[in-house]
Design a protein around this motif. Structure first.
Motif, PDB file in Angstrom:
ATOM      1  N   SER A 184       7.776   0.229   8.675  1.00 17.02           N
ATOM      2  CA  SER A 184       7.265   0.317  10.041  1.00 17.02           C
ATOM      3  C   SER A 184       8.206   1.216  10.825  1.00 17.02           C
ATOM      4  O   SER A 184       9.425   1.001  10.808  1.00 17.02           O
ATOM      5  N   LYS A 185       7.635   2.218  11.463  1.00 18.77           N
ATOM      6  CA  LYS A 185       8.419   3.186  12.240  1.00 18.77           C
ATOM      7  C   LYS A 185       9.535   3.798  11.404  1.00 18.77           C
ATOM      8  O   LYS A 185      10.639   4.034  11.864  1.00 18.77           O
ATOM      9  N   GLY A 186       9.240   4.047  10.137  1.00 19.45           N
ATOM     10  CA  GLY A 186      10.195   4.688   9.241  1.00 19.45           C
ATOM     11  C   GLY A 186      11.262   3.762   8.674  1.00 19.45           C
ATOM     12  O   GLY A 186      12.083   4.187   7.872  1.00 19.45           O
ATOM     13  N   LEU A 187      11.255   2.495   9.072  1.00 18.22           N
ATOM     14  CA  LEU A 187      12.261   1.552   8.587  1.00 18.22           C
ATOM     15  C   LEU A 187      11.670   0.653   7.505  1.00 18.22           C
ATOM     16  O   LEU A 187      10.553   0.159   7.637  1.00 18.22           O
ATOM     17  N   SER A 188      12.460   0.435   6.464  1.00 13.14           N
ATOM     18  CA  SER A 188      12.015  -0.432   5.384  1.00 13.14           C
ATOM     19  C   SER A 188      12.036  -1.889   5.850  1.00 13.14           C
ATOM     20  O   SER A 188      13.025  -2.370   6.393  1.00 13.14           O
ATOM     21  N   ILE A 189      10.914  -2.587   5.652  1.00  9.53           N
ATOM     22  CA  ILE A 189      10.796  -3.983   6.049  1.00  9.53           C
ATOM     23  C   ILE A 189      10.844  -4.904   4.832  1.00  9.53           C
ATOM     24  O   ILE A 189      11.435  -5.971   4.866  1.00  9.53           O
ATOM     25  N   LEU A 190      10.219  -4.474   3.744  1.00  7.67           N
ATOM     26  CA  LEU A 190      10.080  -5.342   2.580  1.00  7.67           C
ATOM     27  C   LEU A 190       9.926  -4.504   1.326  1.00  7.67           C
ATOM     28  O   LEU A 190       9.218  -3.497   1.320  1.00  7.67           O
ATOM     29  N   ASN A 191      10.584  -4.915   0.266  1.00  9.09           N
ATOM     30  CA  ASN A 191      10.425  -4.316  -1.059  1.00  9.09           C
ATOM     31  C   ASN A 191      10.383  -5.448  -2.072  1.00  9.09           C
ATOM     32  O   ASN A 191      11.240  -6.319  -2.035  1.00  9.09           O
ATOM     33  N   GLY A 233       0.727  -3.456  15.280  1.00 10.85           N
ATOM     34  CA  GLY A 233       1.508  -2.276  14.945  1.00 10.85           C
ATOM     35  C   GLY A 233       0.870  -1.463  13.842  1.00 10.85           C
ATOM     36  O   GLY A 233      -0.236  -1.756  13.373  1.00 10.85           O
ATOM     37  N   GLU A 234       1.581  -0.427  13.441  1.00  7.02           N
ATOM     38  CA  GLU A 234       1.162   0.441  12.347  1.00  7.02           C
ATOM     39  C   GLU A 234       2.194   0.330  11.242  1.00  7.02           C
ATOM     40  O   GLU A 234       3.399   0.436  11.491  1.00  7.02           O
ATOM     41  N   TYR A 235       1.711   0.116  10.031  1.00  5.39           N
ATOM     42  CA  TYR A 235       2.591  -0.081   8.887  1.00  5.39           C
ATOM     43  C   TYR A 235       2.181   0.857   7.765  1.00  5.39           C
ATOM     44  O   TYR A 235       1.003   1.122   7.575  1.00  5.39           O
ATOM     45  N   GLN A 236       3.170   1.325   7.028  1.00  3.36           N
ATOM     46  CA  GLN A 236       2.924   2.135   5.849  1.00  3.36           C
ATOM     47  C   GLN A 236       3.336   1.300   4.639  1.00  3.36           C
ATOM     48  O   GLN A 236       4.377   0.633   4.667  1.00  3.36           O
ATOM     49  N   VAL A 237       2.522   1.358   3.611  1.00  2.36           N
ATOM     50  CA  VAL A 237       2.785   0.587   2.397  1.00  2.36           C
ATOM     51  C   VAL A 237       2.657   1.528   1.202  1.00  2.36           C
ATOM     52  O   VAL A 237       1.668   2.246   1.079  1.00  2.36           O
ATOM     53  N   LEU A 238       3.671   1.519   0.360  1.00  2.00           N
ATOM     54  CA  LEU A 238       3.606   2.252  -0.904  1.00  2.00           C
ATOM     55  C   LEU A 238       3.383   1.217  -1.993  1.00  2.00           C
ATOM     56  O   LEU A 238       4.167   0.271  -2.140  1.00  2.00           O
ATOM     57  N   LEU A 239       2.277   1.355  -2.713  1.00  2.00           N
ATOM     58  CA  LEU A 239       1.921   0.440  -3.801  1.00  2.00           C
ATOM     59  C   LEU A 239       1.938   1.219  -5.102  1.00  2.00           C
ATOM     60  O   LEU A 239       1.333   2.291  -5.186  1.00  2.00           O
ATOM     61  N   GLU A 240       2.630   0.691  -6.092  1.00  2.00           N
ATOM     62  CA  GLU A 240       2.639   1.364  -7.390  1.00  2.00           C
ATOM     63  C   GLU A 240       2.470   0.339  -8.507  1.00  2.00           C
ATOM     64  O   GLU A 240       3.199  -0.652  -8.568  1.00  2.00           O
ATOM     65  N   LEU A 241       1.482   0.583  -9.344  1.00  2.00           N
ATOM     66  CA  LEU A 241       1.307  -0.185 -10.574  1.00  2.00           C
ATOM     67  C   LEU A 241       1.926   0.622 -11.700  1.00  2.00           C
ATOM     68  O   LEU A 241       1.618   1.806 -11.870  1.00  2.00           O
ATOM     69  N   HIS A 242       2.821  -0.003 -12.468  1.00  2.00           N
ATOM     70  CA  HIS A 242       3.406   0.702 -13.614  1.00  2.00           C
ATOM     71  C   HIS A 242       3.466  -0.243 -14.806  1.00  2.00           C
ATOM     72  O   HIS A 242       3.494  -1.463 -14.652  1.00  2.00           O
ATOM     73  N   ASN A 243       3.477   0.353 -15.993  1.00  2.00           N
ATOM     74  CA  ASN A 243       3.445  -0.439 -17.216  1.00  2.00           C
ATOM     75  C   ASN A 243       4.850  -0.686 -17.760  1.00  2.00           C
ATOM     76  O   ASN A 243       5.854  -0.364 -17.106  1.00  2.00           O
ATOM     77  N   GLN A 244       4.903  -1.238 -18.958  1.00  2.00           N
ATOM     78  CA  GLN A 244       6.158  -1.595 -19.608  1.00  2.00           C
ATOM     79  C   GLN A 244       7.053  -0.384 -19.852  1.00  2.00           C
ATOM     80  O   GLN A 244       8.269  -0.529 -19.961  1.00  2.00           O
ATOM     81  N   ASP A 245       6.489   0.815 -19.912  1.00  5.29           N
ATOM     82  CA  ASP A 245       7.263   2.037 -20.128  1.00  5.29           C
ATOM     83  C   ASP A 245       7.601   2.733 -18.812  1.00  5.29           C
ATOM     84  O   ASP A 245       8.056   3.868 -18.822  1.00  5.29           O
ATOM     85  N   HIS A 246       7.319   2.085 -17.693  1.00  9.23           N
ATOM     86  CA  HIS A 246       7.513   2.623 -16.335  1.00  9.23           C
ATOM     87  C   HIS A 246       6.618   3.825 -16.059  1.00  9.23           C
ATOM     88  O   HIS A 246       6.923   4.647 -15.196  1.00  9.23           O
ATOM     89  N   SER A 247       5.515   3.939 -16.796  1.00  7.46           N
ATOM     90  CA  SER A 247       4.524   4.983 -16.535  1.00  7.46           C
ATOM     91  C   SER A 247       3.592   4.495 -15.431  1.00  7.46           C
ATOM     92  O   SER A 247       3.163   3.336 -15.442  1.00  7.46           O
ATOM     93  N   THR A 248       3.275   5.378 -14.499  1.00 10.21           N
ATOM     94  CA  THR A 248       2.404   5.012 -13.390  1.00 10.21           C
ATOM     95  C   THR A 248       0.982   4.788 -13.880  1.00 10.21           C
ATOM     96  O   THR A 248       0.404   5.631 -14.553  1.00 10.21           O
ATOM     97  N   VAL A 249       0.421   3.642 -13.524  1.00 11.77           N
ATOM     98  CA  VAL A 249      -0.963   3.310 -13.830  1.00 11.77           C
ATOM     99  C   VAL A 249      -1.820   3.635 -12.610  1.00 11.77           C
ATOM    100  O   VAL A 249      -2.912   4.163 -12.730  1.00 11.77           O
ATOM    101  N   ALA A 250      -1.324   3.317 -11.424  1.00 10.42           N
ATOM    102  CA  ALA A 250      -1.996   3.647 -10.166  1.00 10.42           C
ATOM    103  C   ALA A 250      -0.937   3.666  -9.068  1.00 10.42           C
ATOM    104  O   ALA A 250       0.078   2.979  -9.157  1.00 10.42           O
TER     105      ALA A 250
END
Length: 159
Positions: free
Chosen positions: A86-93, A133-150
């Motif tokens: 939010s506003k460029g600050l990391s809130i949650l990982n 407010g406005e929030y940005q979310v980065l979502l990444e699905l990755h497999n056992q080899d750390h290859s991006t699935v989505a």
């Protein structure tokens, strides 16, 4: 069904993003009077479909979603990484295991490259109210080899 999958694969390979052109379109996952969730695939090679049944400012402990994608990687194990800003600050990982070898939580666990995932059902989460407010979310699905699935960049607009 095979014709549809083949058409989707050809469209994926020939998309502007795959040639270094424009980004994937922005999709609406859900929208109501006070909440809107938009997302855009950040995977250079493919887009995917996602929708949320109820778009409520008061997030319930379980929400129903629909998700569809054709796999470019095997998923013996699958993990979801979420980063909230939010506003460029990391809130949650955090990282959440979706498919583990000894504990497959969903029927699509163990699917192989080229197969389609189509999930419609509940996703359990802690219920809470989304603050204005406005929030940005980065979502990444990755497999056992750390290859991006989505991968998706999402924007949550709450008023």
């Amino acid at each position: 069904m095979r014709v549809l999958m083949a058409a989707f694969l050809v469209w994926t390979l020939l998309s502007p993003q795959g040639r270094g052109g424009e980004a994937w379109p922005t999709h609406t996952a859900c929208r109501d009077e006070s909440l809107q969730v938009l997302y855009q695939s950040c995977d250079a090679l493919q887009d995917f479909g996602l929708s949320v049944d109820q778009c409520l400012k008061q997030l319930k402990p379980n929400i129903n979603i629909r998700f569809g994608i054709i796999l470019r990687e095997d998923i013996k194990e699958l993990f979801l990484d979420i980063a909230l800003f939010s506003k460029g600050l990391s809130i949650l990982n955090f990282s959440y295991p979706i498919c583990e070898v000894d504990l497959p939580k969903f029927s699509f666990c163990g699917r192989r490259k080229g197969e389609q995932i189509s999930y419609a059902g509940p996703v359990y989460n802690p219920g809470f109210e989304i603050p204005e407010g406005e929030y940005q979310v980065l979502l990444e699905l990755h497999n056992q080899d750390h290859s991006t699935v989505a991968c998706a960049n999402a924007t949550i607009l709450c008023s």
